[in-house]
Design an enzyme around this catalytic site. Sequence first.
Site, PDB file in Angstrom:
ATOM      1  N   GLY B  17       0.818  -1.206   0.000  1.00 36.63           N
ATOM      2  CA  GLY B  17       0.000   0.000   0.000  1.00 36.63           C
ATOM      3  C   GLY B  17       0.852   1.255   0.000  1.00 36.63           C
ATOM      4  O   GLY B  17       1.679   1.443   0.893  1.00 36.63           O
ATOM      5  N   VAL B  85      -2.352  -7.841  -4.067  1.00 42.27           N
ATOM      6  CA  VAL B  85      -2.016  -8.840  -3.058  1.00 42.27           C
ATOM      7  C   VAL B  85      -3.224  -9.747  -2.822  1.00 42.27           C
ATOM      8  O   VAL B  85      -4.354  -9.269  -2.670  1.00 42.27           O
ATOM      9  CB  VAL B  85      -1.585  -8.160  -1.741  1.00 42.27           C
ATOM     10  CG1 VAL B  85      -1.472  -9.174  -0.609  1.00 42.27           C
ATOM     11  CG2 VAL B  85      -0.258  -7.429  -1.947  1.00 42.27           C
ATOM     12  N   GLU B 176     -17.891  18.336   2.158  1.00 42.52           N
ATOM     13  CA  GLU B 176     -17.168  18.971   1.056  1.00 42.52           C
ATOM     14  C   GLU B 176     -17.851  18.692  -0.276  1.00 42.52           C
ATOM     15  O   GLU B 176     -17.978  19.573  -1.135  1.00 42.52           O
ATOM     16  CB  GLU B 176     -15.708  18.517   1.059  1.00 42.52           C
ATOM     17  CG  GLU B 176     -14.961  19.127   2.253  1.00 42.52           C
ATOM     18  CD  GLU B 176     -13.592  18.551   2.524  1.00 42.52           C
ATOM     19  OE1 GLU B 176     -12.833  19.199   3.255  1.00 42.52           O
ATOM     20  OE2 GLU B 176     -13.280  17.455   2.024  1.00 42.52           O
ATOM     21  N   ALA B 321      -5.622  10.811   7.337  1.00 40.44           N
ATOM     22  CA  ALA B 321      -4.298  10.802   6.727  1.00 40.44           C
ATOM     23  C   ALA B 321      -3.163  11.065   7.729  1.00 40.44           C
ATOM     24  O   ALA B 321      -2.146  10.359   7.700  1.00 40.44           O
ATOM     25  CB  ALA B 321      -4.247  11.809   5.576  1.00 40.44           C
TER      26      ALA B 321
END
Lengths: 442, 442
Positions: B17, B85, B176, B321
Amino acid sequence: MTQPQTAPARPRVVIVGAGFGGLALAKGLADAPCDVTLIDRRNHHLFQPLLYQVATAGLAPTQIASPIRSVVRGQANTRVILGEVAGVDRARRQVKLSDRVIPYDILVLATGATHAYFGHDDWEAFAPGLKTLEDAIDVRRRVLLAFERAELTDDAAERERLLTFVIIGAGPTGVELAGAIAELARRAISCDFRVIQGAMARVYLVEAGPRVLTAFPPHLSAYAARALEKLGVTVATGRAVTACDALGVELDGKSRIEARTLVWAAGVRASPAATWLEAERDRAGRAMVGADLSVAGAPDIFVIGDAAHAQADGKPLPGVAPVAKQQGEYLARLIKARLADRPAPGPFRYKDYGNLATVGRQAAVVAIGKASLKGFIAWLFWGAAHVYFLIGFRNRIAVTLDWLWAYITFDRGSRLITGDIMPKTPEPAPRAAARRPLEPVH
Amino acid sequence: MTQPQTAPARPRVVIVGAGFGGLALAKGLADAPCDVTLIDRRNHHLFQPLLYQVATAGLAPTQIASPIRSVVRGQANTRVILGEVAGVDRARRQVKLSDRVIPYDILVLATGATHAYFGHDDWEAFAPGLKTLEDAIDVRRRVLLAFERAELTDDAAERERLLTFVIIGAGPTGVELAGAIAELARRAISCDFRVIQGAMARVYLVEAGPRVLTAFPPHLSAYAARALEKLGVTVATGRAVTACDALGVELDGKSRIEARTLVWAAGVRASPAATWLEAERDRAGRAMVGADLSVAGAPDIFVIGDAAHAQADGKPLPGVAPVAKQQGEYLARLIKARLADRPAPGPFRYKDYGNLATVGRQAAVVAIGKASLKGFIAWLFWGAAHVYFLIGFRNRIAVTLDWLWAYITFDRGSRLITGDIMPKTPEPAPRAAARRPLEPVH
């Protein structure tokens, strides 16, 4: 909430296709006393001359596409319909869409052209063409995935096939594509991979005719071929493709190039405009049009651009953007004259401002009348001309900045693979006996 | 032509990732004495916080994506593999891809999360989520096509449905997205169409919880809700979605909103990292990890980011994040200490620098510790922070210029529909009796 119907006396001009021709016509009719309907199956006008840059990750799709609605935003007499035309009913004077009909008083078909495989439509799965943004995104995915798969494979023959790219057809698109793929392989990709190196990549440009860029004078063709060879492209002229499959191409029925990535830039066939009209057409499917671009016996029906066969001095006009654009502008004058009961302009005359093609970084050819340019100056001229003709002030800025960036850094910013990472090309069954040895093609 | 094998003594760190966590870790190991393999099923790192801008035609896909290879280009010890994967073989210490296995000494799974439909996976066809570039391009197509179809239809009820947009979930993405769609409808689209007007559009933001942006202090939630209402968004909190279909959503099992375009921003489920490891997981599927982010009983296997359940003060860390990024940076320190036989750093501690969300033009909310900002200043702060964290100098420039342009002109440059112009959502069979009257939801 339905729109008030305009008075029926106002003539209805229906334009199918918002490419260079259709859009030039629509813009030319901005202040004309008529209702303009512009139909396209895409919501965007596409600047096709730079499509090869999207296919080679130099530009992003949005940079060479402008929403059609935005382009004609200021024209109160113009409406835009996103729809796929299924045919034309000449008796009822209607354009047929899948779910509605659009009546017309004047009809202009500017529907362009698509790839032609000369009776071998099954080659398309292996050697896709480059006409739409989806095509370009697909070619970009194939090229970038070939690098990714070459990096991973332990099979030397497969790695060689994955790093071999064959462009079929050496017109401007083929030449530009071959140059850009060679540059992408040798420079931008080189530093990003660990196993493969740029120098392992092979790019072939195969052309059945005797030279590249046949629309240019021979000395420019020769220059372009030399510039391509300098970039590492093998130019194979006078070689006809006789088969395409998932493992490569066959040339002249005898030799093969083993390659995983093929791109078709060899020929176009007109869209079915002539078929819809049941009008006379030439061998490429283009509708035959008269000196005023109308169809024989139908003074209210016109065909322009790549869908039309118009002649100048007994020869058909080439299928290039300037022809379509000038025809659109001419028709706008003709229709406005007709609406005002003024005399029609004379027959359409194409003003050939010249031909441009780029070969790669700092190399291009320009032919204007008897004058010609090549090399760095031609490349600057090519860049300026393309930026100038890009529709939309904003895209001009974005493309200019991107090119400056790429020029300074050698970077390709749009190296994006979207969609499935598995190849779309069907895997071939193993061919034991049918495998011919790889003969040199050059 | 095969790569020379490195000495077996050099430990192999495999990272799955290349999101915020995986990439931070890979970059942190740039100068470490180990061989790093970074596996991702995409060739690009995606800046997910701006995905909603791609979905609403504000930014182009390439502007928020960076090729992974370019990001780690300068790291000689790092190789990148484009691959999917399939699982982990803990006994053999191998990651399984479809066509090969990758052996590891240290394994880090940073595989993120995907949408969760709480047992109603059939809703996904009607209410797609927003996690990948393909998702964003699909939502963009749905929104833009809804406008196109509304412009064409003669059916008033259908036009209303086409101009109604329901966003489910009022976290940052939902807020948003709702703000951006309302702006797109009211401003940028308004002048491009002839029949529909911006004011006809309705945007609903549906949230099962008691307020929008629950991660923020209540007064900022209230400000955000007011700012949304000012943009024309109907905020419907405390309303649970109980059904999604091609014609709209059902709320609380009794009322309906008729809408052709639904977007799911309501919940996420971890990727199958925990399943591959057969490790303990929480209800959202996240792998339980210890204070050093390793999996119980496996000091060489770590899970970070949205795929992991790490705790601080007895509460799970949020799936944002900055958590993933800090965990990646922490693991780089831990692995480097281990390789150098230095003592390991203490347990992972998340430094919460605050929360940001934008509501629309000139309106945003920022919560940093006990301090908070709202309105224009918060909006500038939001913009600067996002540009700052965008990976790649080039994208930062491009996004900044695009935003300046949009700010000055109100234009949305990336209004591009690619792919099929026919809607992907299956058409419903006509429902005669089942159709409930449209109750007001607010």
